[in-house]
Each structure stands twice: as C-alpha cells, then as structure tokens.
Write an enzyme that holds these catalytic residues in place. Structure first.
Site, short mmCIF file in Angstrom:
data_model
loop_
_atom_site.label_atom_id
_atom_site.label_comp_id
_atom_site.label_asym_id
_atom_site.label_seq_id
_atom_site.Cartn_x
_atom_site.Cartn_y
_atom_site.Cartn_z
N LYS A 13 0.81 -1.24 0.00
CA LYS A 13 0.00 0.00 0.00
C LYS A 13 0.84 1.28 0.00
CE LYS A 13 -2.89 -2.22 3.24
NZ LYS A 13 -3.84 -2.23 4.31
N ASP A 37 -6.63 -5.73 9.82
CA ASP A 37 -7.97 -5.17 9.65
C ASP A 37 -9.03 -6.23 9.33
OD1 ASP A 37 -6.77 -5.57 7.22
OD2 ASP A 37 -7.25 -3.60 6.39
#
Length: 448
Positions: free
Chosen positions: A157, A192
């Site tokens: 990311k 997450d």
C-alpha cells in the site's frame, strides 16, 4: 445496433470479462494455495501465507471496560477510545494523516509519529495517568508469533519505512511509546480483516469471515485447529483459530497468469512491488483507477476515444483515481454528469456521448472483474467451511462506495457457492478500530 467503435472497444476489453468457469478455476486454485499455506511442509514457499492470528474466540457480548485502539492500514491513522458494556458501546476517535515522507522514511519516524498522535489523543480525552488495555490494528502482511507479537513480512500500500520488515511491530510501538513517556498496555495486535470479523461478530453471532476491499484486499476466517499444521501452541480448549489468509499475494507464483491482461502487467511493472500482490492489483482501490486509466489511454491510441487525442493529464500515472470509477458508474442510464466532471479533471472537454458511454463501459468492466474475483475467493472459503449459514463481514472503501460492488458480489457468490451453504454480507461499521478493541477485550476476559 452497436457502432463499429463500440464493437472494437468491446473486443479490446473482452479479456476483463470473466466467465463462471474461469471464476471456478480461480476458486479451486485458491483452495490449493490455502492448503499449501496451512501445511508445514509447503508453508515457507507458499504465496498465500495463511497466518494463524492467535485469536481463537469471537466476542461473547459480555465484554466490559474501556479500551484504546490504534488503527494503521493506509494513508490515515486512527486512535480510538472505546467503552464496552456488553452489546452497547461508545466510541470516540480522531483521524491523523500520515505524510508521504513518513510513509517512505524510517521505522522510528513512523512509530514516533504514531506515539505523538496517541499522546495528543490521550491529552484531548484527559486520560493522563490512566493505563488502558490497547488493541493495535496493523494492516500489513505479518507473521504472528503470539497475540502481542507480529513480525512485518513486507510493506504494501505504498509504505516503505526502513528497518521494520522482519521486526516485531508491537515491540517498535512499545519502544516509541516509552520514548514519549505514555502509559499503555498493548494486549493484542490484529490486522484489519480480523478486526472486521470481530466487529461484525459482536453484532451478529454467525460472522466467521472478515474481508477487506479497500486500498488493499485481504480476508480472514475461522479455521479448525486440526487443519492448521503451522500451529505450535497448546490447544487450550479452543479447537479453532482465525487465519489471516493474506490472499493479496495469490498469483505471485504465476498461477493467475491466465487471467492477467496487458493492463495488469503494465500496472504491476510500474508498481513499488513488481511481481508481488498480483491478486490485490486486480481488485483493490490502490490500483483500480490506474487500470482504468491504462485501458483508456490504449483506446485513445487506437483512435477509439476522444477523437484519438489524449490529454497530458490522462497520460500521468495514477492521475485517474479509483473514486472516479465509483462516480462514473453512479451516473444513471444515459446520464453523464459525473463522467463529464471526471473527464474535466483529466482536462478532456471534447468527449462525445459515445465517448462517455464507452468510458462508463471501461469502468464497469474493471470494477465488475474486481467484484467477481473477490466473490470467487469468498466462495472458496464458504465451500471450505461447510457451515449452513455464515455472515461475511466486509469493509473497505471500494466495497463501501462503489454503487454496484455489494450487489455484484452477492449475486456472484451465490452462483459459485454450494446451495447448502447460505451466507449474507454485512458492512462492518468501523471494523478495524472497534475490532481491535474487541480483540483486546476478549484477551483481557480470557486471561482473567
């Protein structure tokens, strides 16, 4: 009648349209990768790592107390204070941006920034002198070695902080917090997907799968310990553990090459991590807009869009944002208000109605393929778990904001999953933050 241009564009983008046969093949390849990741013998070479999370129970609904949570998973970082009273809870949170220079700086800079934000938050909440249990959501591929020990395997990311890969991120957090003289007690580190699963399970007792489709994509699910050969802990009475699949790396060994288009290869080549996270690059928000941009540029070069004229802006890498895809597809049938606005951002003002229709088609092909690939992966998990009914908790900006993503997934998962295994998709309300606090709460409850 389709115009010749439209026919040519359909042909150029046909590689992006996936049949159920192809999707079933994706599911069975992923099942094979799951087994490689879970097996002691093949785990080290496996692309899909299947890390045990050390989270063995979902919330009972009886958790109580005040908990802090940190949530790091993209360009923003959140600090949360959560007050749990059984099914009820209250939450305060503040979002802090992470500047690009910190994303590409040293590990110490990153963790000092996190500790600064935490100190700022605790001051705001008048918490000086209190030591609360803290759950840390760290949404990057980690090998967990315990509930409070996780080594970063690789940055994704857009992060590239030096000196963190291979290190225990809880230790780095604790050291930064000591430097800032703050009192906290880190009792759990989760990613997450686990946070999403736990957050949804707090409301819905049938939730056993957590999925993220946002900047990146990943999933976790509850697996029987007997299937996890890499598990080396005592069973302590629990016969299950949540597995963090890290499915973003599916295809890194070449098994998805049969699906890769020229646009996928271009996006991969231009990325920070060439040859890695192949599945993620076909799906997630970090890459979706760029895939669309590359298709559009190719169509302009072929003389099929905008009279063959490409703006300088459209030629810029990553200039076409993923949110533009959602905006364009939100236009109703034969209306193009959002599409015109987006093209104006790209300095394109000469688009005909046909051009606008074709841009919409390209967006739809890229986003539909993403939704179908996620669906094939979820159906692989549901068919593996064989539960009569499972709730799948889903979070992430692509799932949340794209106008059709949820419906496409619901339809496609139904087609690809055995009819005996019913499911529903549940949008996670703030999963990654609240979920970390719930893991912390379950950990505290279990230790008591």
């Amino acid at each position: 009648m389709l115009s010749d241009k439209k026919k040519a564009i359909e042909a150029f983008t046909r590689d992006l349209v996936l049949t159920n046969d192809q999707l079933n093949k994706v599911s069975s390849l992923l099942l094979h990768e799951f087994n490689c990741g879970l097996s002691k013998e093949t785990h080290n070479e496996a692309s899909v790592k299947m890390y045990p999370t050390f989270v063995q129970n979902v919330p009972s609904g009886l958790e109580q107390g005040r908990f802090l949570a940190l949530d790091l998973g993209g360009t923003n970082f959140r600090v949360l204070l959560i007050n749990l009273e059984g099914d009820k809870f209250h939450m305060d949170n503040v979002i802090y941006p992470i500047p690009q220079k910190i994303m590409l700086g040293s590990g110490n800079q990153l963790f000092d920034h996190i500790a600064d934000c935490l100190a700022n938050f605790m001051e705001k909440e008048a918490m000086k002198g209190e030591t609360l249990p803290l759950g840390f959501t760290f949404s990057f591929p980690c090998k967990q070695e315990g509930l409070t020990k996780a080594r970063l395997v690789t940055w994704t990311k857009g992060f590239r902080c030096a000196g963190v890969e291979g290190e225990d991120v809880v230790k780095l957090l604790r050291e930064a917090v000591l430097r800032k003289k703050i009192n906290i007690d880190v009792v759990a580190v989760v990613n997450d997907t686990t946070g999403t699963l736990m957050s949804c399970a707090h409301k819905n007792r049938e939730c056993r799968v957590g999925v993220i489709v946002g900047t990146g994509t990943n999933a976790c699910y509850m697996e029987k310990i007997e299937n996890v050969e890499t598990w080396e802990e005592d069973q302590n009475g629990s016969k299950q553990v949540i597995i963090n699949t890290e499915w973003g790396a599916f295809g890194d060994n070449g098994c998805l090459d049969f699906l890769c288009t020229r646009y996928d290869r271009e996006v991969d080549k231009a990325s920070l991590n060439t040859g890695k996270q192949i599945f993620e690059k076909m799906i997630s928000g970090m890459y979706m807009g760029e895939l669309v941009r590359r298709v559009l540029v190719h169509l302009v070069q072929e003389g099929l869009l905008f009279g063959g004229k490409c703006s300088k802006k459209l030629k810029e890498a990553n200039a076409f944002k993923t949110k533009y895809v959602s905006m364009i597809e939100s236009d109703g049938k034969h209306t193009y208000g959002n599409a015109r606005r987006v093209l104006a951002e790209m300095n394109i003002f000469n688009a005909t109605t046909d051009d606008l229709e074709n841009v919409k088609l390209v967006c739809s092909r890229v986003s539909t393929r993403a939704a179908f690939l996620v669906s094939a992966a979820i159906s692989c998990i549901l068919n593996r778990m064989k539960r009569p009914h499972t709730t799948v908790g889903v979070d992430g900006s692509v799932y949340r904001y794209h106008p059709y993503f949820h419906d496409l997934m619901e339809r496609k998962i139904s087609e690809l999953t055995a009819p005996d295994y019913k499911f529903d998709l549940m949008l996670s309300e703030d999963g990654s933050g609240r979920g970390a606090a719930l893991v912390a709460a379950v950990a505290v409850q279990t230790s008591q």
